[in-house]
Design a protein around this motif. Structure first.
Motif, mmCIF file in Angstrom:
data_model
loop_
_atom_site.group_PDB
_atom_site.id
_atom_site.type_symbol
_atom_site.label_atom_id
_atom_site.label_comp_id
_atom_site.label_asym_id
_atom_site.label_seq_id
_atom_site.Cartn_x
_atom_site.Cartn_y
_atom_site.Cartn_z
ATOM 1 N N MET A 57 33.349 -42.970 -40.345
ATOM 2 C CA MET A 57 32.180 -44.186 -39.644
ATOM 3 C C MET A 57 30.829 -43.287 -38.913
ATOM 4 N N ASP A 58 29.724 -43.846 -39.457
ATOM 5 C CA ASP A 58 28.449 -42.683 -38.969
ATOM 6 C C ASP A 58 28.989 -42.723 -37.084
ATOM 7 N N MET A 59 28.756 -41.685 -36.783
ATOM 8 C CA MET A 59 29.073 -42.536 -34.824
ATOM 9 C C MET A 59 28.174 -42.982 -34.019
ATOM 10 N N ASP A 60 26.465 -43.019 -35.041
ATOM 11 C CA ASP A 60 25.664 -43.613 -34.442
ATOM 12 C C ASP A 60 26.144 -45.479 -33.713
ATOM 13 N N PHE A 97 30.666 -48.459 -28.914
ATOM 14 C CA PHE A 97 31.656 -48.370 -27.408
ATOM 15 C C PHE A 97 31.320 -48.614 -26.615
ATOM 16 N N THR A 98 29.932 -48.180 -26.824
ATOM 17 C CA THR A 98 29.480 -47.696 -24.861
ATOM 18 C C THR A 98 29.465 -48.594 -23.824
ATOM 19 N N GLY A 99 29.929 -48.449 -22.924
ATOM 20 C CA GLY A 99 30.074 -49.401 -22.006
ATOM 21 C C GLY A 99 31.147 -50.049 -22.309
ATOM 22 N N ASN A 100 31.851 -49.691 -22.590
ATOM 23 C CA ASN A 100 33.481 -50.859 -22.799
ATOM 24 C C ASN A 100 33.640 -50.452 -21.647
ATOM 25 N N THR A 101 34.107 -51.522 -20.876
ATOM 26 C CA THR A 101 35.240 -50.870 -19.471
ATOM 27 C C THR A 101 36.628 -51.157 -19.771
ATOM 28 N N CYS A 102 37.484 -51.203 -18.294
ATOM 29 C CA CYS A 102 39.067 -50.780 -18.330
ATOM 30 C C CYS A 102 39.629 -51.428 -17.404
ATOM 31 N N SER A 125 32.843 -42.631 -27.061
ATOM 32 C CA SER A 125 31.160 -42.470 -27.308
ATOM 33 C C SER A 125 30.794 -41.248 -26.977
ATOM 34 N N VAL A 126 31.359 -40.366 -25.670
ATOM 35 C CA VAL A 126 30.279 -39.928 -25.102
ATOM 36 C C VAL A 126 30.911 -38.744 -25.402
ATOM 37 N N ALA A 127 32.273 -38.568 -26.614
ATOM 38 C CA ALA A 127 32.900 -37.545 -26.746
ATOM 39 C C ALA A 127 32.553 -37.328 -28.259
#
Length: 88
Positions: free
Chosen positions: A48-51, A57-62, A74-76
């Protein structure tokens, strides 16, 4: 192609290894964390395209934490791409 290792912050997974070819994700491997789920995420994002992955995925919490393994991925990915551009 480049391989980048990212030490996670605030998740059960301890490290994410990312292999990129430009903006295409070639491989992702998590160390630690929820083994089955993280293997599934890794297989899902390969090719997949990283963008697109970063956007999803950015902002998903657990479990009430401000981050999650997908968020840390997403940070990696961002850091791996920036490192690849500097080596360029």
């Amino acid at each position: 192609m480049s391989i980048y290792e990212y030490k996670t912050k605030g998740t059960c997974a301890r490290k994410i290894t990312v292999e990129l070819d430009g903006k295409v994700i070639k491989k992702v491997a998590f160390e630690g964390g929820c083994n089955g789920n993280l293997k599934g995420i890794s297989k899902l994002v390969e090719g997949m395209d990283m963008d697109f992955v970063i956007e999803r995925f950015t902002g998903n919490t657990c479990n009430g934490k401000p981050t999650s393994c997908p968020d840390q991925l997403s940070v990696a990915l961002r850091e791996a791409y920036e490192a690849e551009q500097k080596e360029g």
